[in-house]
Design an enzyme around this catalytic site. Structure first.
Site, PDB file in Angstrom:
ATOM      1  N   GLY A  92       0.822  -1.211   0.000  1.00 17.00           N
ATOM      2  CA  GLY A  92       0.000   0.000   0.000  1.00 17.00           C
ATOM      3  C   GLY A  92       0.850   1.252   0.000  1.00 17.00           C
ATOM      4  O   GLY A  92       0.695   2.130  -0.841  1.00 17.00           O
ATOM      5  N   ALA A  93       1.772   1.335   0.956  1.00 18.10           N
ATOM      6  CA  ALA A  93       2.579   2.548   1.088  1.00 18.10           C
ATOM      7  C   ALA A  93       3.738   2.282   2.041  1.00 18.10           C
ATOM      8  O   ALA A  93       3.792   1.232   2.681  1.00 18.10           O
ATOM      9  CB  ALA A  93       1.728   3.697   1.616  1.00 18.10           C
ATOM     10  N   ASN A 147       8.884   5.875   4.809  1.00 16.79           N
ATOM     11  CA  ASN A 147      10.241   6.452   4.803  1.00 16.79           C
ATOM     12  C   ASN A 147      10.262   7.820   5.471  1.00 16.79           C
ATOM     13  O   ASN A 147       9.383   8.641   5.242  1.00 16.79           O
ATOM     14  CB  ASN A 147      10.711   6.613   3.361  1.00 16.79           C
ATOM     15  CG  ASN A 147      10.399   5.419   2.524  1.00 16.79           C
ATOM     16  OD1 ASN A 147      10.848   4.327   2.822  1.00 16.79           O
ATOM     17  ND2 ASN A 147       9.567   5.605   1.508  1.00 16.79           N
ATOM     18  N   GLU A 158       0.737   5.709   7.600  1.00 23.78           N
ATOM     19  CA  GLU A 158       2.145   6.010   7.298  1.00 23.78           C
ATOM     20  C   GLU A 158       2.619   7.209   8.110  1.00 23.78           C
ATOM     21  O   GLU A 158       3.741   7.233   8.608  1.00 23.78           O
ATOM     22  CB  GLU A 158       2.351   6.260   5.802  1.00 23.78           C
ATOM     23  CG  GLU A 158       1.841   5.145   4.884  1.00 23.78           C
ATOM     24  CD  GLU A 158       2.318   3.755   5.251  1.00 23.78           C
ATOM     25  OE1 GLU A 158       3.409   3.618   5.835  1.00 23.78           O
ATOM     26  OE2 GLU A 158       1.588   2.777   4.962  1.00 23.78           O
TER      27      GLU A 158
HETATM   28  N1  ARG Z   1       5.874  -0.557   6.408  1.00 23.26           N
HETATM   29  C1  ARG Z   1       4.924  -0.545   5.329  1.00 23.26           C
HETATM   30  C2  ARG Z   1       3.578  -0.268   5.983  1.00 23.26           C
HETATM   31  O1  ARG Z   1       3.267   0.813   6.292  1.00 23.26           O
HETATM   32  C3  ARG Z   1       4.882  -1.797   4.532  1.00 23.26           C
HETATM   33  C4  ARG Z   1       6.136  -2.122   3.789  1.00 23.26           C
HETATM   34  C5  ARG Z   1       6.108  -3.489   3.306  1.00 23.26           C
HETATM   35  N2  ARG Z   1       7.184  -3.808   2.444  1.00 23.26           N
HETATM   36  C6  ARG Z   1       7.357  -4.980   1.887  1.00 23.26           C
HETATM   37  N3  ARG Z   1       8.293  -5.148   1.049  1.00 23.26           N
HETATM   38  N4  ARG Z   1       6.595  -5.980   2.147  1.00 23.26           N
HETATM   39  O2  ARG Z   1       2.855  -1.088   6.381  1.00 23.26           O
HETATM   40 ZN    ZN Z   2       2.789   0.033   8.496  1.00 24.81          ZN
END
Ligand code: ARG
Ligand code: ZN
Length: 878
Positions: free
Chosen positions: A265-266, A269, A302
């Site tokens: 989804g997003a 960073n 996010e």
């Molecule tokens: N941290 C991200 C979120 O907001 C998801 C990132 C997942 N990345 C991946 N390669 N599976 O949930």
């Molecule tokens: Zn997350």
């Protein structure tokens, strides 16, 4: 190639070397980007063993140069293999310089630096940074970053990275550069770079301490008119996090970028969130109400990560739910506060009970904190995210909001700038509350869905209500023995005479009319005294724990709760349970070839719903929605897709026939003719009238057919248009559906996100020709296996939502998915390992289908597999 090996939580060790500062320079070029890195390294204070080699991760990199403290290393002074760079002998503190070449244009896995529609972008979580440069790619190595991005001035006018821009300028050969500095130490999974021909909308936010923050959303020019809702959502989220958690944004700039090729989804960073365009772009004419709400939720999610994830991050990937479960809980609460709280809860739980329960019940079941994995990308799951959020929600409920908030304050202040564990989080909760949470910790370590068998009876003579609860968690692949969990059960006793919640007294304590009891043993007996009339228990109110609650309710009990339960969630649940009882009978009738008879109690209950003046239209729409085929399947010992489909269709049609005029009145009363806004009142009205329309269309009522066509042609907003087009496409009237599909496809050919919807609508139709259509659509110019949104829209929708056709007894549905998975294994392993899910659930079906599904899994196993698919397929066939 040797089989990939799992890594284990109990093997955790701090890194031998840490990075205090990272300097990066990118010279961008589609097939040959140069990355120059200078790492400021030092030996970890806890790792002072004599000699420790420096081991850096690196994949798909061409090493051009390596130097330590300015001294070039010769060939024999370091070693390279497919995944690591090792330097055996390094000082205690030193500078490492490397230069590598990478090929973003060839990167179809969409991890690391890649190209999407001519623009450069990155995805580093979990382990993508190792495809950019040699680095200790693990979340417990946190460094400040300084990043210079060099690119062609005309094709890449915009050059973005984390933090604040500190310098920019012109370079020879038509190039330019921007240098970015991120003062907050971060793990490399939070690194981001974006470069392209992008346009922005800008806004401002004043934080609670009075600092001005610039907010930017960067998109391709044609999408500039689709950013308003995301920007408004972002500002609401920033305010909410200040008011609710006391969390303020820390940089002067916050950027969001929309990209069309994105695995998830997003991504949060630091200062530069990168979004799947589907998770950020909206317009009334192109996005449905559901999409608007999803965008609001993901933008908030996010943003919230800036504290729960970035300022305080995870020590290792086993702790993933530390940031994801907590952040999902935070975004769910935000959406509940911003929209209708009961509807949000119903939607979340209904999704959870369908999809997470199925995961817990399948071959890839794992705890909220797994203790081993082969490929961490496979663990971005409903268990880590949604069950993790339910566990945090239980903590909030156990502590009460104010104490929980003290716990989060303590957590954020104590661990700011650190990489920590789930124990650290729960430890703060224990410290502020004084509660013993040791048994509660099992929620993190034990996989599977607990099942509670409840029984109760009313003792008229003594005026007592006796409730017995037994818990049991079924075995999961890696865990055969299960321990009892600490399960908070919110409940009320609803008097059958008064229809009111009764005052409850337990062991002399008066608990009020709505309380929480704690199940900790395998079996517990509760005696409520001074209960003046026979009650019907309303158990697990608000879904107070992620469990299956069984109670031998009669249909009258459920009809009663549906009308009288003071808990909106359980009123909805009573309706679902009542429908399930009727569905069970009809599934059996279908299987036995007996004539189907509709349960009049369900008809009566629906009539009451349709005619009573219920205020919350959104909740009413949910109550009128039958359990999905996937949810019904979850309840069956052996899934019979045809019987389920037939039974559900029969219930829907019977209700439509019996209540035709009532549905028609609801439809007509809720046609709002005002300019579209994604606000709760309008959304509720639209969902209610569209539910009514779907009943009427199930019997292909002539008047409804005309109304549907008109709704389609009016083209007022995508919610209404999409509903109308779906109903036409799923009806038997191809003479109406085909021209509508054609018109829609031509009108929106230029809009990739709308074409995704066009694909989904067609491959979810129940008619048997769908497989031929799907194969035809795979050749459509708008379709591409390289774009994850397209794969999800066409293949994912078919395999997970078109149950009768995917599970065709000739096995053609399985075969099609298998062919796609085999191709995706080479293109995009992460997506391949996700899209395969329905095939891994073979244990749930009859023997003939089991055999067909296993044959296809074997066909996949025979390929040379990415670690992602290897792990999933081995588990599925174990
Ligand atoms: N941290 C991200 C979120 O907001 C998801 C990132 C997942 N990345 C991946 N390669 N599976 O949930
Ligand atoms: Zn997350």
């Amino acid at each position: 190639m040797s089989a990939p090996q799992p890594i284990h939580l109990h093997d955790y060790q701090p890194p031998a070397y840490r990075v205090t500062h990272t300097e990066l320079k990118f010279d961008l070029s589609p097939s040959a980007t140069r990355v120059v890195a200078r790492l400021h390294l030092e030996r970890h204070p806890d790792r002072q063993e004599d000699t420790l080699p420096l081991v850096l991760n690196g994949e798909h990199l061409k090493l051009l140069r390596i130097a330590i403290d300015g001294q070039e290393l010769e060939a024999g002074e370091y070693a390279l293999d497919a995944g690591t760079l090792t330097v055996p002998d390094v000082p205690q503190r030193f500078l490492l310089d490397t230069e590598v070449e990478i090929d973003p244009a060839a990167n179809t896995a969409l991890e690391g630096l890649y190209l999407s529609n001519g623009m450069f972008c990155t995805q580093c979580e979990a382990e993508g940074f190792r495809r950019i440069t040699y680095y200790p790619d693990r979340p417990d190595v946190m460094a400040t970053f300084s990043t210079t991005v060099i690119g062609d001035k005309s094709s890449l006018p915009v050059l973005l990275s984390n933090g604040n821009p500190v310098e920019r300028g012109e370079l020879p050969n038509g190039k330019h550069f921007v240098t970015w500095e991120d003062p907050f130490p971060k793990p490399c999974y939070l690194f981001a770079l974006v470069a392209g021909d992008l346009k922005q909308v800008e806004d401002r936010f004043t934080t609670m301490s009075g600092r001005e923050v610039t907010l930017q959303i960067w998109v391709e020019e044609e999408n500039l008119d689709k950013t308003e809702h995301a920007m408004a959502s972002l500002k609401r989220a920033m305010k909410w996090d200040e008011e609710t958690y006391g969390r303020e944004y820390d940089l002067d700039l916050f950027m969001i970028v929309a990209v069309s090729d994105f695995n998830m989804g997003a991504m949060e960073n630091k200062g530069l969130n990168i979004f799947n365009s589907a998770a950020v772009l909206t317009h009334p004419l192109t996005a449905t109400d559901v999409a608007f709400q999803r965008v609001e939720g993901i933008v908030a999610h996010e943003y919230f990560h800036n504290w729960s994830g970035n300022r305080v991050t995870c020590r290792d990937w086993f702790q993933l739910s530390l940031k994801e479960g907590f952040t999902v809980f935070r975004d769910q609460s935000f959406s509940a506060d911003t929209n209708s709280a009961p509807v949000k809860r119903i939607e979340d739980v209904s999704f959870f009970r369908t999809a997470q329960f199925a995961e817990d019940d399948g071959p890839t079941a794992h705890p909220v904190r797994p203790d081993q994995y082969i490929e961490i990308s496979n663990f971005y799951t409903l268990t880590i995210y949604e069950k993790g959020a339910e566990v945090v929600r239980m903590l909030r409920n156990l502590l009460g909001w104010e104490t929980f908030r003290k716990g989060t304050d303590l957590y954020f202040s104590r661990f700011d700038g650190q990489a920590v564990t789930i124990e650290d989080f729960v430890g703060c909760m224990r410290e502020v509350s004084g509660l013993d949470l040791s048994q509660f910790m099992r929620w993190y370590s034990q996989a599977g869905t607990p099942e509670i068998d409840a029984n109760g009876h009313y003792d008229y003579a003594k005026g007592e209500y006796h409730l017995t609860l037994r818990q049991r968690t079924p075995a999961t692949p890696d865990q055969h023995e299960k321990q009892p969990l600490h399960i908070p059960i919110r409940l009320g006793l609803v008097g059958t005479k008064s229809g009111e919640d009764l005052e409850m007294t337990l062991e002399g304590d008066s608990l009020g009319k709505d309380t929480v009891i704690h199940l900790r043993e395998e079996e517990q007996h509760f005696v409520f005294t001074d209960i003046a009339e026979a009650p019907v228990p309303s158990l697990l109110r608000g879904f107070s724990a992620p469990v299956k609650m069984r109670f031998p309710y009669g249909r009258e009990d459920l009809a009663f709760l549906l009308q009288h339960d003071s808990d909106g969630f359980n009123r909805w649940d009573a309706g679902q349970r009542l429908a399930m009882l009727a569905l069970d009978d009809l599934i059996a009738a279908h299987r036995n070839g007996v004539e189907k008879v509709m349960d009049v109690r369900v008809v009566d209950a629906f009539r009451t719903l349709l005619t009573a003046d219920i205020d919350d239209k959104a909740v009413l729409a949910e109550m009128l929605t039958l359990p999905s085929e996937a949810y019904i399947a979850e309840q069956q010992p052996v899934v019979d897709v045809d019987a389920i489909h037939a039974a559900r269709t029969f219930v829907k049609q019977s209700l439509a026939v019996a209540l035709r005029d009532e549905f028609m009145a609801v439809y007509r009363d809720h046609c709002v003719d005002v300019p579209y806004a994604p606000e709760p009142g309008q959304i509720a009205a639209r969902s209610l009238k569209n539910v009514a329309l779907s009943y009427l269309m199930s019997i292909e009522d002539e008047e409804a057919m005309a109304l549907t066509q008109r709704q389609f042609e009016d083209g007022h907003n995508m919610t209404d248009v999409r509903t109308a087009l779906t109903l036409l496409t799923h009806s038997s009237r191809d003479d109406l559906a085909d021209p509508a599909l054609k018109a829609f496809g031509e009108k929106w050919a230029h809009d990739s996100l709308v074409m995704d919807q066009w694909f989904s609508i067609q491959v979810s139709r129940p008619q048997p020709d769908v497989l031929e259509r799907l194969k035809f659509l795979m050749e459509h110019p708008a379709f591409s296996l390289k774009n994850p949104n397209k794969v999800r829209a066409l293949i994912g929708t078919f395999a997970s939502q078109n149950r009768v056709n995917f599970h065709r007894i000739d096995g053609e549905g399985y075969k099609l998915l298998t062919d796609v998975v085999i191709e995706l294994n080479r293109i995009n392993p992460e997506i391949a390992a996700r899209i395969i899910t329905p095939l891994t659930r073979w244990q749930r079906f009859d023997e003939a289908r089991q055999a067909l599904m296993k044959d296809e899994l074997e066909r996949i196993r025979a390929e040379e597999l990415s670690p992602n698919l290897y792990e999933v397929v081995e588990k599925a066939l174990a």
